[in-house]
Scaffold this motif. Sequence first.
Motif, PDB file in Angstrom:
ATOM      1  N   CYS A 253       0.867  -1.176   0.000  1.00  0.00           N
ATOM      2  CA  CYS A 253       0.000   0.000   0.000  1.00  0.00           C
ATOM      3  C   CYS A 253       0.901   1.224   0.000  1.00  0.00           C
ATOM      4  O   CYS A 253       1.807   1.336   0.817  1.00  0.00           O
ATOM      5  CB  CYS A 253      -0.915  -0.031   1.227  1.00  0.00           C
ATOM      6  N   ASP A 254       0.685   2.120  -0.929  1.00  0.00           N
ATOM      7  CA  ASP A 254       1.617   3.226  -1.079  1.00  0.00           C
ATOM      8  C   ASP A 254       1.100   4.514  -0.459  1.00  0.00           C
ATOM      9  O   ASP A 254      -0.072   4.647  -0.124  1.00  0.00           O
ATOM     10  CB  ASP A 254       1.980   3.413  -2.548  1.00  0.00           C
ATOM     11  N   GLU A 255       2.010   5.444  -0.338  1.00  0.00           N
ATOM     12  CA  GLU A 255       1.686   6.724   0.304  1.00  0.00           C
ATOM     13  C   GLU A 255       0.666   7.519  -0.498  1.00  0.00           C
ATOM     14  O   GLU A 255      -0.165   8.203   0.085  1.00  0.00           O
ATOM     15  CB  GLU A 255       2.962   7.546   0.501  1.00  0.00           C
ATOM     16  N   ARG A 256       0.729   7.441  -1.813  1.00  0.00           N
ATOM     17  CA  ARG A 256      -0.222   8.206  -2.623  1.00  0.00           C
ATOM     18  C   ARG A 256      -1.649   7.753  -2.351  1.00  0.00           C
ATOM     19  O   ARG A 256      -2.540   8.582  -2.175  1.00  0.00           O
ATOM     20  CB  ARG A 256       0.105   8.053  -4.105  1.00  0.00           C
ATOM     21  N   PHE A 257      -1.882   6.458  -2.321  1.00  0.00           N
ATOM     22  CA  PHE A 257      -3.217   5.940  -2.025  1.00  0.00           C
ATOM     23  C   PHE A 257      -3.687   6.464  -0.671  1.00  0.00           C
ATOM     24  O   PHE A 257      -4.788   7.006  -0.551  1.00  0.00           O
ATOM     25  CB  PHE A 257      -3.190   4.403  -2.036  1.00  0.00           C
TER      26      PHE A 257
ATOM     27  N   PHE B 195     -15.023   0.318   0.796  1.00  0.00           N
ATOM     28  CA  PHE B 195     -14.478  -0.364  -0.373  1.00  0.00           C
ATOM     29  C   PHE B 195     -12.983  -0.071  -0.522  1.00  0.00           C
ATOM     30  O   PHE B 195     -12.211  -0.945  -0.921  1.00  0.00           O
ATOM     31  CB  PHE B 195     -15.227   0.041  -1.643  1.00  0.00           C
ATOM     32  N   LEU B 196     -12.584   1.146  -0.191  1.00  0.00           N
ATOM     33  CA  LEU B 196     -11.163   1.490  -0.260  1.00  0.00           C
ATOM     34  C   LEU B 196     -10.364   0.746   0.814  1.00  0.00           C
ATOM     35  O   LEU B 196      -9.192   0.423   0.591  1.00  0.00           O
ATOM     36  CB  LEU B 196     -10.973   3.002  -0.159  1.00  0.00           C
ATOM     37  N   ARG B 197     -10.995   0.442   1.939  1.00  0.00           N
ATOM     38  CA  ARG B 197     -10.326  -0.416   2.934  1.00  0.00           C
ATOM     39  C   ARG B 197     -10.106  -1.814   2.371  1.00  0.00           C
ATOM     40  O   ARG B 197      -9.067  -2.431   2.603  1.00  0.00           O
ATOM     41  CB  ARG B 197     -11.129  -0.469   4.242  1.00  0.00           C
ATOM     42  N   PHE B 198     -11.080  -2.319   1.604  1.00  0.00           N
ATOM     43  CA  PHE B 198     -10.886  -3.609   0.929  1.00  0.00           C
ATOM     44  C   PHE B 198      -9.659  -3.531   0.011  1.00  0.00           C
ATOM     45  O   PHE B 198      -8.842  -4.452  -0.023  1.00  0.00           O
ATOM     46  CB  PHE B 198     -12.095  -3.991   0.060  1.00  0.00           C
ATOM     47  N   ALA B 199      -9.556  -2.432  -0.744  1.00  0.00           N
ATOM     48  CA  ALA B 199      -8.415  -2.261  -1.658  1.00  0.00           C
ATOM     49  C   ALA B 199      -7.106  -2.202  -0.884  1.00  0.00           C
ATOM     50  O   ALA B 199      -6.109  -2.812  -1.295  1.00  0.00           O
ATOM     51  CB  ALA B 199      -8.594  -0.996  -2.499  1.00  0.00           C
ATOM     52  N   ALA B 200      -7.108  -1.480   0.245  1.00  0.00           N
ATOM     53  CA  ALA B 200      -5.886  -1.388   1.053  1.00  0.00           C
ATOM     54  C   ALA B 200      -5.463  -2.766   1.549  1.00  0.00           C
ATOM     55  O   ALA B 200      -4.258  -3.082   1.575  1.00  0.00           O
ATOM     56  CB  ALA B 200      -6.103  -0.429   2.220  1.00  0.00           C
ATOM     57  N   GLU B 201      -6.423  -3.587   1.930  1.00  0.00           N
ATOM     58  CA  GLU B 201      -6.097  -4.950   2.366  1.00  0.00           C
ATOM     59  C   GLU B 201      -5.466  -5.745   1.224  1.00  0.00           C
ATOM     60  O   GLU B 201      -4.464  -6.440   1.417  1.00  0.00           O
ATOM     61  CB  GLU B 201      -7.357  -5.668   2.872  1.00  0.00           C
ATOM     62  N   LEU B 202      -6.035  -5.643   0.043  1.00  0.00           N
ATOM     63  CA  LEU B 202      -5.473  -6.350  -1.106  1.00  0.00           C
ATOM     64  C   LEU B 202      -4.083  -5.823  -1.438  1.00  0.00           C
ATOM     65  O   LEU B 202      -3.170  -6.600  -1.732  1.00  0.00           O
ATOM     66  CB  LEU B 202      -6.402  -6.223  -2.314  1.00  0.00           C
ATOM     67  N   LEU B 203      -3.919  -4.515  -1.371  1.00  0.00           N
ATOM     68  CA  LEU B 203      -2.604  -3.928  -1.627  1.00  0.00           C
ATOM     69  C   LEU B 203      -1.572  -4.401  -0.609  1.00  0.00           C
ATOM     70  O   LEU B 203      -0.384  -4.499  -0.912  1.00  0.00           O
ATOM     71  CB  LEU B 203      -2.690  -2.398  -1.632  1.00  0.00           C
ATOM     72  N   ALA B 204      -2.035  -4.708   0.587  1.00  0.00           N
ATOM     73  CA  ALA B 204      -1.146  -5.205   1.642  1.00  0.00           C
ATOM     74  C   ALA B 204      -0.968  -6.724   1.580  1.00  0.00           C
ATOM     75  O   ALA B 204      -0.300  -7.305   2.431  1.00  0.00           O
ATOM     76  CB  ALA B 204      -1.685  -4.790   3.011  1.00  0.00           C
ATOM     77  N   GLY B 205      -1.585  -7.357   0.597  1.00  0.00           N
ATOM     78  CA  GLY B 205      -1.444  -8.802   0.442  1.00  0.00           C
ATOM     79  C   GLY B 205      -2.407  -9.620   1.272  1.00  0.00           C
ATOM     80  O   GLY B 205      -2.206 -10.816   1.459  1.00  0.00           O
ATOM     81  N   GLU B 206      -3.469  -9.001   1.744  1.00  0.00           N
ATOM     82  CA  GLU B 206      -4.468  -9.694   2.565  1.00  0.00           C
ATOM     83  C   GLU B 206      -5.731  -9.956   1.745  1.00  0.00           C
ATOM     84  O   GLU B 206      -6.046  -9.221   0.819  1.00  0.00           O
ATOM     85  CB  GLU B 206      -4.830  -8.835   3.780  1.00  0.00           C
ATOM     86  N   ASN B 207      -6.460 -11.000   2.120  1.00  0.00           N
ATOM     87  CA  ASN B 207      -7.748 -11.342   1.491  1.00  0.00           C
ATOM     88  C   ASN B 207      -7.646 -11.554  -0.010  1.00  0.00           C
ATOM     89  O   ASN B 207      -8.561 -11.204  -0.761  1.00  0.00           O
ATOM     90  CB  ASN B 207      -8.810 -10.288   1.826  1.00  0.00           C
TER      91      ASN B 207
END
Length: 172
Positions: free
Chosen positions: A10-14, A150-162
């Motif tokens: 998960c990057d700083e821009r997001f 929904f953006l929390r879902f994306a953050a989890e995916l970006l972090a390699g979760e779920n």
Amino acid sequence: MPATLAPPPCDERFTSLVDAGRLAEAAEHAAHALGPRLAVWWGALSVANAAAPDDEPAAAALDAAVAWVLHGSEATRRAAEAAGAAAGVKSPAGAIAIAAFWSGGSISLPGQPEVAPPPGVTPRLVASAVSMASLSAPTRPAADARLRQFLRFAAELLAGENLPPAPEEIKP
């Protein structure tokens, strides 16, 4: 489809876009950062979380998008195209299915010369579908809260979760 499914961190821009309340931009950024397979997965999770599709074409489109994520075959990509067209790109589920189709491979008819999809179509469709799904909430504040979820879902995916299972991990 890439051999590895590990997403970028998960990057700083997001994070800065979400913190600044620039939620639509954050959705577009996440969809690009996730790559086609995980972006479609994120879109499908978000659309399903907003509300189960209330008509058969939308339900079939969502199922077809998930099938493409799970199996990643040309057959499931083409099935997503047909299901997405039936549901319509103006529906969140239809847009997710069409995003799966435009993720790679040829967009021409089978048996015709191959035509690659234009770059960036899949993440733009996913971001639009996620935003449309959030707007099913009854008020603007509720829609913003849903989009943040929904953006929390994306953050989890970006972090390699779920993450979804890899196609080779799925038993027939």
